[in-house]
Design a protein around this motif. Structure first.
Motif, PDB file in Angstrom:
ATOM      1  N   LEU A 114    -101.694  10.541  21.738  1.00 14.77           N
ATOM      2  CA  LEU A 114    -100.628   9.446  21.395  1.00 14.77           C
ATOM      3  C   LEU A 114     -99.498   9.669  22.119  1.00 14.77           C
ATOM      4  O   LEU A 114     -98.983  10.758  22.274  1.00 14.77           O
ATOM      5  N   THR A 115     -98.649   8.513  22.082  1.00 17.32           N
ATOM      6  CA  THR A 115     -97.180   8.550  22.648  1.00 17.32           C
ATOM      7  C   THR A 115     -96.337   8.114  21.905  1.00 17.32           C
ATOM      8  O   THR A 115     -96.619   6.910  21.281  1.00 17.32           O
ATOM      9  N   ALA A 116     -95.224   8.800  21.537  1.00 18.47           N
ATOM     10  CA  ALA A 116     -94.272   8.169  20.565  1.00 18.47           C
ATOM     11  C   ALA A 116     -92.787   8.465  21.603  1.00 18.47           C
ATOM     12  O   ALA A 116     -92.783   9.204  22.394  1.00 18.47           O
ATOM     13  N   ARG A 121     -94.737  15.497  15.006  1.00 16.38           N
ATOM     14  CA  ARG A 121     -95.665  16.651  14.903  1.00 16.38           C
ATOM     15  C   ARG A 121     -96.582  16.423  13.604  1.00 16.38           C
ATOM     16  O   ARG A 121     -96.156  16.288  12.672  1.00 16.38           O
ATOM     17  N   LEU A 122     -97.802  16.333  13.875  1.00 14.91           N
ATOM     18  CA  LEU A 122     -98.696  15.925  12.733  1.00 14.91           C
ATOM     19  C   LEU A 122     -99.508  17.249  12.472  1.00 14.91           C
ATOM     20  O   LEU A 122     -99.856  18.091  13.350  1.00 14.91           O
ATOM     21  N   GLY A 126    -106.970  18.230  15.860  1.00 13.05           N
ATOM     22  CA  GLY A 126    -107.417  17.389  17.032  1.00 13.05           C
ATOM     23  C   GLY A 126    -106.549  16.284  17.499  1.00 13.05           C
ATOM     24  O   GLY A 126    -107.033  15.283  17.923  1.00 13.05           O
ATOM     25  N   VAL A 127    -105.094  16.423  17.041  1.00 12.11           N
ATOM     26  CA  VAL A 127    -104.336  15.345  17.510  1.00 12.11           C
ATOM     27  C   VAL A 127    -103.042  15.820  18.404  1.00 12.11           C
ATOM     28  O   VAL A 127    -102.624  16.780  17.794  1.00 12.11           O
ATOM     29  N   ILE A 128    -102.774  15.453  19.500  1.00 13.16           N
ATOM     30  CA  ILE A 128    -101.914  15.398  20.210  1.00 13.16           C
ATOM     31  C   ILE A 128    -100.737  14.467  20.264  1.00 13.16           C
ATOM     32  O   ILE A 128    -101.173  13.317  20.656  1.00 13.16           O
ATOM     33  N   VAL A 129     -99.593  14.528  20.053  1.00  9.84           N
ATOM     34  CA  VAL A 129     -98.599  13.648  20.266  1.00  9.84           C
ATOM     35  C   VAL A 129     -97.590  13.816  21.251  1.00  9.84           C
ATOM     36  O   VAL A 129     -96.934  15.012  21.384  1.00  9.84           O
ATOM     37  N   HIS A 130     -97.777  12.876  22.402  1.00 10.66           N
ATOM     38  CA  HIS A 130     -96.500  13.131  23.543  1.00 10.66           C
ATOM     39  C   HIS A 130     -95.498  12.373  23.500  1.00 10.66           C
ATOM     40  O   HIS A 130     -95.562  11.441  22.433  1.00 10.66           O
ATOM     41  N   ASP A 320     -96.349  17.881  24.709  1.00  9.93           N
ATOM     42  CA  ASP A 320     -95.303  16.878  24.904  1.00  9.93           C
ATOM     43  C   ASP A 320     -94.594  16.995  26.043  1.00  9.93           C
ATOM     44  O   ASP A 320     -94.377  18.210  26.663  1.00  9.93           O
ATOM     45  N   ARG A 321     -94.249  15.875  26.511  1.00 15.89           N
ATOM     46  CA  ARG A 321     -93.722  15.927  27.724  1.00 15.89           C
ATOM     47  C   ARG A 321     -91.863  15.468  27.416  1.00 15.89           C
ATOM     48  O   ARG A 321     -91.862  14.804  26.446  1.00 15.89           O
TER      49      ARG A 321
END
Length: 321
Positions: A114-116, A121-122, A126-130, A320-321
């Motif tokens: 996902l992108t926010a 941070r979750l 198996g979940v990545i938040v950019h 994360d970027r």
């Protein structure tokens, strides 16, 4: 009695959200208690997926359950319909997950990405938040989920350093299915051309190498791009409907019936595959043979450029970027 009523409200709330609900949403909307939620789990009405996350029991299998839960967890206090009314609904599904939801490319979507617009941070595995900038133009609904548009997905994958072979497959499918235009792809690839071994800001050269690598016939790409962009031509027989809705069969029929339409469309075709039409297309009935030469002389889009070794196969970045 009041407990049954609240349980029914929780079920209705979950149903409106694709069968999933958070404990915070349930308490805010229905005033249900933690004990009542536990009893609903014990009775099989709800199934606990993760801390504070539930789905309706005995629901049909949801192939997008992982994506739905991950997006819901980004903002567990706000119900889905309120989030979707926002310009940016706390974040959207992106990168490899977006490519899979659009059905483009052959990337492994083994994690949910996902992108926010802010750092989130979750605890979900198996979940990545950019983290990245988003606007309303950057996302659309796919199966009720907010997902980055195809062109934004290509931009994100290139920025993440996705290896050129997988990126080429995404670009190939998006172009040949008319989900993006050549101009859009060139624009989003340009900032990343140097990182993949091309001249700085050379989005066109970058695209040509990707298309050659993906093995897309020039005529297929050109017709797909033309069909998406063309709204009208000089011939009344090929007046199109809305942009992106041109019927390719009607396009081909018009080219055979009208020499003027054939000339105009072949000029556009030649431009789309990077060749000058002046030497190949003449007006009137004599245009058929040059038209055949245009198709025969171009096997795949692009020049003789080949990918430079080195940076073209960078591993994908998932932080994360």
């Amino acid at each position: 009695m009041r407990s049954d009523s609240r349980a029914a409200q929780v079920v209705a709330l979950a149903a409106e959200q694709g069968g999933v609900v958070t404990s915070r949403q349930a308490r805010a909307v229905t005033s249900v208690s933690v004990q009542q939620l536990k009893r609903m789990v014990d009775s099989g009405v709800l199934e606990r997926l993760h801390h504070g996350l539930y789905r309706l029991g005995r629901m049909p299998e949801d192939v997008h359950l992982g994506e739905r839960v991950a997006w819901l967890a980004l903002d567990p206090d706000v119900v889905v319909w309120e989030r979707l009314d926002q310009p940016v609904p706390t974040g959207v599904l992106s990168h490899r997950t977006a490519a899979a939801l659009h059905g483009v490319g052959d990337l492994d979507a083994d994690v949910v990405e996902l992108t926010a617009t802010r750092r989130i941070r979750l605890a979900l595995p198996g979940v990545i938040v950019h983290r990245g900038a988003l606007s309303r133009e950057d996302w659309q609904l796919v199966d009720g989920l907010p997902v980055t548009t195809p062109v934004r997905t290509i931009a994100d994958l290139a920025a993440a350093g996705t290896d050129a072979g997988h990126l080429a497959s995404v670009v190939r499918d998006a172009l040949t299915r008319g989900l993006v235009t050549v101009a859009e792809v060139v624009a989003v690839l340009a900032p990343h051309a140097f990182d993949y071994g091309h001249r700085a800001l050379d989005g066109q050269g970058f695209l040509e190498v990707l298309i050659a690598q993906a093995g897309v016939p020039a005529t297929m790409l050109a017709v797909a791009d033309l069909a998406r962009n063309t709204t009208t031509t000089t011939a009344p027989t090929v007046a199109a409907a809305e942009a992106g809705q041109l019927d390719v069969a009607a396009l081909m029929k018009a080219m055979t019936e009208s020499p003027q339409a054939r000339d105009a469309l072949l000029r556009s075709l030649s431009v789309a595959i990077g060749q000058s039409a002046a030497g190949h297309i003449s007006s009137g009935a004599g245009a058929a043979a040059p038209a055949r030469r245009v198709a025969e002389d171009t096997g795949t889009t692009g020049s003789d450029r080949t990918a430079r070794p080195g940076r073209s196969a960078r591993p994908a970045k998932v932080s994360d970027r």
